[in-house]
Design an enzyme around this catalytic site. Structure first.
Site, PDB file in Angstrom:
ATOM      1  N   GLN A   2      -5.057  -0.155  -0.409  1.00 57.30           N
ATOM      2  CA  GLN A   2      -3.994  -0.945  -0.208  1.00 57.30           C
ATOM      3  C   GLN A   2      -3.194  -1.629  -1.148  1.00 57.30           C
ATOM      4  OE1 GLN A   2      -7.063  -1.834   1.668  1.00 57.30           O
ATOM      5  NE2 GLN A   2      -6.610  -0.344   3.153  1.00 57.30           N
TER       6      GLN A   2
ATOM      7  N   ARG B 252     -22.726 -13.102   8.018  1.00 53.27           N
ATOM      8  CA  ARG B 252     -24.016 -12.829   7.297  1.00 53.27           C
ATOM      9  C   ARG B 252     -24.996 -12.036   8.402  1.00 53.27           C
ATOM     10  NH1 ARG B 252     -23.902 -18.764   5.273  1.00 53.27           N
ATOM     11  NH2 ARG B 252     -23.128 -18.819   7.498  1.00 53.27           N
TER      12      ARG B 252
ATOM     13  N   LYS C 280      -1.340   5.307  -5.688  1.00 50.26           N
ATOM     14  CA  LYS C 280      -2.347   4.954  -6.643  1.00 50.26           C
ATOM     15  C   LYS C 280      -3.032   6.338  -6.854  1.00 50.26           C
ATOM     16  CE  LYS C 280      -3.540   1.692  -3.823  1.00 50.26           C
ATOM     17  NZ  LYS C 280      -2.351   1.555  -2.986  1.00 50.26           N
ATOM     18  N   GLY C 281      -3.290   7.052  -5.610  1.00 54.22           N
ATOM     19  CA  GLY C 281      -4.228   8.315  -5.884  1.00 54.22           C
ATOM     20  C   GLY C 281      -3.918   9.064  -7.011  1.00 54.22           C
TER      21      GLY C 281
ATOM     22  N   LEU D 112      10.246   8.553  -8.124  1.00 51.64           N
ATOM     23  CA  LEU D 112      11.747   8.150  -8.453  1.00 51.64           C
ATOM     24  C   LEU D 112      12.426   9.287  -7.717  1.00 51.64           C
ATOM     25  CD1 LEU D 112      13.533   6.364 -10.425  1.00 51.64           C
ATOM     26  CD2 LEU D 112      12.848   7.951 -12.106  1.00 51.64           C
TER      27      LEU D 112
ATOM     28  N   GLY E 287       0.696  -1.283   0.048  1.00 50.25           N
ATOM     29  CA  GLY E 287      -0.066  -0.060   0.121  1.00 50.25           C
ATOM     30  C   GLY E 287       0.849   1.229  -0.232  1.00 50.25           C
ATOM     31  N   ASP E 288       0.284   2.414  -0.048  1.00 49.15           N
ATOM     32  CA  ASP E 288       0.785   3.835  -0.020  1.00 49.15           C
ATOM     33  C   ASP E 288       1.662   4.034  -1.148  1.00 49.15           C
ATOM     34  OD1 ASP E 288      -0.299   4.203   2.688  1.00 49.15           O
ATOM     35  OD2 ASP E 288       1.517   2.728   3.387  1.00 49.15           O
TER      36      ASP E 288
ATOM     37  N   ALA F 116      -7.662   3.308   4.442  1.00 43.97           N
ATOM     38  CA  ALA F 116      -6.488   3.832   3.049  1.00 43.97           C
ATOM     39  C   ALA F 116      -6.845   5.204   3.025  1.00 43.97           C
ATOM     40  CB  ALA F 116      -6.932   2.997   1.894  1.00 43.97           C
ATOM     41  N   GLY F 117      -5.883   5.857   2.533  1.00 47.62           N
ATOM     42  CA  GLY F 117      -5.943   7.163   2.083  1.00 47.62           C
ATOM     43  C   GLY F 117      -5.097   7.631   0.853  1.00 47.62           C
ATOM     44  N   HIS F 118      -5.467   8.566  -0.125  1.00 50.02           N
ATOM     45  CA  HIS F 118      -4.989   8.865  -1.140  1.00 50.02           C
ATOM     46  C   HIS F 118      -4.563  10.609  -1.007  1.00 50.02           C
ATOM     47  CE1 HIS F 118      -5.221   5.318  -3.019  1.00 50.02           C
ATOM     48  NE2 HIS F 118      -6.473   5.487  -3.657  1.00 50.02           N
TER      49      HIS F 118
END
Length: 431
Positions: free
Chosen positions: A225, A144, A16-17, A333, A12-13, A39-41
């Protein structure tokens, strides 16, 4: 028409955002298919910072439709706060551009209370959960007895489920975890009101996707994630409670696997991890501190400092296989600028045996040592680069080595946090 899944290939991290935000320009619909507000972007657009926890970051684009799929577990309070915050930042959010699946499960206050109490009880053996109630909500889904969005907007069903569930949850909280109980009437009243606020956004995401495919629209699927936090394929038990892998897009949004065309894997140019769990390439030295400081490695959701280390090709190759990757996007990068030499882990050494995949046994994994390959670093600032040819030779060599080790082409390179600080080598929607 093309349907593209964006997945994290590490823990994760990965950024992606930003990549989802970049690709949304070429999509008609953006779908979040699993996870919750653990999760956070974080996106920076023209100097303005936007933080997302549940709403797809595609909401920043006018004319795009964002969907929250059935595989997501939704904290309605967080979702409403996120909507309000975006509105204060000048964004329109409503049924025209945001739809919440009627089948998504709701995080209830007893889920959060159980999450915290269990983590306290584990002491030194804690997993490192965010305490947002994600795991306990998924537990109720599998048991359920969960509360779905369709139940949240049905007062009679909501009341019955809250009363029934709290009999068990309060028993656990009081008698086993030594915590305070919750009042059923208070929980019901608060969640009923939030349900009314969310009612206009509720819809059938699967049907909307089928209609979009029929019209030939482009769809972008985003998970939360990363692959190695997957409940089935990650470093169990230090994992999340859902399936971030590309296959999760099918179950978490209601779409057949034959409708997915390409899978873009997101990887940092190095590796980070939040919370507990094995981390073979972790750098507990000045190099690791450089990555942490230059990469601003603090969680968007929790603010926790991320552990940092060198790029791990063993981890990446597992992600290639598990997701069926067709391309890579390499982020941050620029953070590697100033480090020399650079290292890439090309295998694990387990008591003299050379491994090319991540072992399932946690005890075996913890005994593994990284087998590194070194490459020369660079000193030049990358944030102003917009073409691959403009990168220093050492940076180009580093990226090409990643392609050689994984067998997957790099399509996008991020050289800074802003939307414009990106090199697009190939568009996943067109080739």
């Amino acid at each position: 028409m093309a349907n593209v899944v964006v997945v994290g290939t590490q823990w994760g991290d990965e950024g992606k955002g930003k990549i989802v935000d970049l690709l949304t320009e070429h999509a008609d619909i953006v779908v979040r298919y699993q996870g919750g507000n653990n999760a956070g972007h974080t996106l920076v657009v023209q100097g303005q910072k936007f933080i997302f926890h549940l709403i797809p970051s595609g909401i920043l684009h006018v004319g795009k439709k964002c969907l929250i799929g059935n595989g997501v577990v939704v904290d309605p309070e967080v979702l409403l706060m996120e909507i309000d915050r975006l509105k204060t930042q000048g964004l329109e959010v409503g049924p025209h551009n945001l739809v919440l699946s009627e089948k998504a499960h709701i995080i209830m206050p007893y889920h959060q209370r159980l999450d915290h109490a269990r983590e306290r009880a584990k002491g030194a053996g804690k997993i490192g959960t965010t305490g947002r109630g994600i795991g306990p909500c998924y537990e109720d889904k599998i048991s359920r007895c969960g509360v779905r969005v369709v139940d949240l907007i049905d007062p009679e069903t909501l009341k019955a489920k809250v009363e029934h569930n709290l009999k068990e949850k309060n028993f656990l909280l009081e008698r086993f975890l030594e915590d305070a109980p919750l009042d059923a009437a208070e929980v019901y009243d608060r969640y009923r009101q939030m349900g009314e606020h969310l009612r206009p956004l509720v819809g059938n995401v699967s049907l909307l996707l089928a209609e979009a495919i029929r019209k030939g629209q482009n769809i972008l699927f985003e998970g939360a994630q990363g692959t190695h936090l997957d409940i089935d394929h990650g470093t169990y038990p230090f994992v999340t409670s859902s399936n971030p892998v590309a296959g999760g897009a099918c179950t978490g949004a209601g779409i057949g696997p034959g409708k997915l065309n390409r899978v873009l894997g997101i990887s940092k140019a190095y590796t980070t991890r939040v919370g507990g769990g094995p981390f073979i390439t972790e750098a507990l030295d000045a190099d690791g501190e450089h990555m942490q400081v230059q990469g601003a490695e603090f969680g968007s959701t929790t603010g926790r400092k991320r552990r940092t280390g060198w790029l791990d090709a063993v981890v990446l190759n597992d992600s290639v296989r598990l997701n069926g990757l067709t391309g890579f996007a390499i982020t941050k990068l620029d953070v590697l600028t100033g480090l020399d030499p650079l290292k890439i882990c090309v295998a694990y050494d387990l008591n003299g045996d050379r491994l090319q995949n991540v072992p399932a046994s946690l005890s075996a994994l913890e005994q593994c040592q990284p087998v590194y390959e070194e490459l020369p670093g660079w000193q030049e600032d990358l944030t102003g680069k917009r073409r691959f040819e403009e990168l220093p030779e050492e940076a180009r060599r580093y990226l090409r080595r990643v392609e050689e080790l994984t067998g997957i082409p790099i399509q996008i390179v991020s050289v800074g946090p802003d939307r414009e600080e990106t090199i697009l080598l190939a568009n996943p929607f067109t080739g």
